[in-house]
Design a protein around this motif. Sequence first.
Motif, PDB file in Angstrom:
ATOM      1  N   LEU A   1       0.908  -1.214  -0.065  1.00  0.00           N
ATOM      2  CA  LEU A   1       0.059   0.101  -0.220  1.00  0.00           C
ATOM      3  C   LEU A   1       0.954   1.287   0.096  1.00  0.00           C
ATOM      4  N   ALA A   2       2.025   1.098   0.760  1.00  0.00           N
ATOM      5  CA  ALA A   2       2.953   2.592   0.501  1.00  0.00           C
ATOM      6  C   ALA A   2       3.510   2.670  -0.963  1.00  0.00           C
TER       7      ALA A   2
ATOM      8  N   LEU B   1       5.666   5.025   5.824  1.00  0.00           N
ATOM      9  CA  LEU B   1       6.512   4.070   4.837  1.00  0.00           C
ATOM     10  C   LEU B   1       6.733   4.658   3.561  1.00  0.00           C
ATOM     11  N   ALA B   2       5.413   5.105   2.923  1.00  0.00           N
ATOM     12  CA  ALA B   2       5.633   5.847   1.682  1.00  0.00           C
ATOM     13  C   ALA B   2       6.463   7.069   1.730  1.00  0.00           C
ATOM     14  N   ALA B   3       6.678   7.695   2.849  1.00  0.00           N
ATOM     15  CA  ALA B   3       7.342   9.064   2.984  1.00  0.00           C
ATOM     16  C   ALA B   3       8.878   8.502   2.790  1.00  0.00           C
ATOM     17  N   THR B   4       9.178   7.212   3.320  1.00  0.00           N
ATOM     18  CA  THR B   4      10.527   7.091   3.183  1.00  0.00           C
ATOM     19  C   THR B   4      10.995   6.570   1.816  1.00  0.00           C
TER      20      THR B   4
ATOM     21  N   ASP C   1       6.378  -2.899  13.646  1.00  0.00           N
ATOM     22  CA  ASP C   1       6.763  -2.124  14.717  1.00  0.00           C
ATOM     23  C   ASP C   1       6.915  -0.722  13.779  1.00  0.00           C
ATOM     24  N   PRO C   2       6.282   0.202  13.940  1.00  0.00           N
ATOM     25  CA  PRO C   2       6.294   1.383  13.173  1.00  0.00           C
ATOM     26  C   PRO C   2       7.315   2.490  13.489  1.00  0.00           C
ATOM     27  N   MET C   3       8.043   2.186  14.703  1.00  0.00           N
ATOM     28  CA  MET C   3       9.045   3.322  15.353  1.00  0.00           C
ATOM     29  C   MET C   3      10.256   3.207  14.423  1.00  0.00           C
ATOM     30  N   PRO C   4      10.911   2.547  13.801  1.00  0.00           N
ATOM     31  CA  PRO C   4      11.948   2.669  13.067  1.00  0.00           C
ATOM     32  C   PRO C   4      11.575   3.614  11.891  1.00  0.00           C
ATOM     33  N   THR C   5      10.434   3.299  11.215  1.00  0.00           N
ATOM     34  CA  THR C   5      10.032   4.131  10.230  1.00  0.00           C
ATOM     35  C   THR C   5       9.894   5.588  10.418  1.00  0.00           C
TER      36      THR C   5
END
Length: 445
Positions: free
Chosen positions: A192-193, A228-231, A343-347
């Motif tokens: 989806l990202a 995620l998409a922003a990275t 885990d969303p924190m690293p992103t």
Amino acid sequence: MPNLPIRALRLLAAAFAFGAMTSPAAATDAKDCAPAAYRLPDGGVIDLAPSDPGTLRWRGLDGATGKLVAAGGDWISQFGWTGRPDGIHVRLDDCAAGRITFDGKIARRIALDVQDTAFTSHDTRLVGRLVLPPGKGPVPVVILLHGAEFDSARDTNSLQRLLPAAGIGAFVYDKRGTGASGDAYTQDYSLLADDAAAALAEARRLAGTRGGRFGFQGPSQGGWVAPLAATRTDIDFVIISFGLAVSVVDEDREAIAFQMGLKGYGPQVIAKAQEIGDAATRVFESGMTDGIAELDAVRARYRGEPWYKDVYGNYTHIILGMSAEDIRTKGAQFRFHTPFRYDPMPTLRAVTAPQLWALGGMDIDAPSAETARRLKTLIAAGQPITLALFPKAEHGMTEFEEAPDGTRLSTRYTPGYFRLLIDFAKGGALAGHYGDAVMTRPTGD
């Protein structure tokens, strides 16, 4: 529910069929008038869109909203989602001329620039729409992501008009497996990202010289997808609305704890309720094939307890009342490739673009306490994150009244929420306050 919605909750795209109106004239008026945005004499904005079959819904940038029901030559507004009249009458006689009468005032249709399109991501055809405000100069453009809904976002997302009415471009698209887009519905955040990044590229192409700043807005489940998409692409800002900085599993555990706490249960009962949720999680993670006997055992242990009926969670409730056989035979419909332990924190640490997080303090679907705590640690570490916690808002950033049995009836969007999104997208300095939101701003802001 932000992660595993029930298909019965789908907002019908058939709401565009007005055959259930009280009269043929009312049906014609509705088709002429909605969906569209209108400007009031004082500069205010009213968005008008199809709602339940035979009805319309209006929304204002101040957060006020109501459901419109045809009554003779008028349309009678009902307060929020309560079903109670709020005293506002609307007339649609002049829709063909671009005018409606809202609460005694003439509102004129805003001539938005609309371009429908189709684009490709991972060999899948996705359909979208770019909506720009009137004019020729450059404007910010927000790519509107999705929650976990099955609906066509092009049919249901009112931000595609509210933002352009306030000078912000919006690109809305049907995510894969919904609306007119191809492939199967999925909750694969990585896929989806990539779709979101493809949507951004298409929005840039269509906007051309009118495109200024570009950003993502991710509501609910989109709060995992947008960062995620922003990275993976060049973006100027990210907006997360009622999203989470914890995993899907943690969301369910937090939801059980928050919901049970609101009902007055103490830590011991909450721990037992979470034990049920943990058993349900094992079933979901297995694709509805393993852990069913263990779920049966924990259900049998606690089914006679007076608090058992109040166990809900985010996804636990979906199978809590299903038999073991139903889980095995019908559970396949809930296999959405959900990354339960993502885990969303690293992103979030890797995102360099400024982020806005708008959370609701009374969100029982995606409780905000732990997410807010984690975001504050990132802010303290120097991340360009702005946190706005609206204390009375629930999931969807709506406020509500509570019936004696605890049922929530939404009344409006929380004041200041829409204005905050607009100001952040424009990129200037934010105002001192937005409604009653408690703001935590970036270090040195």
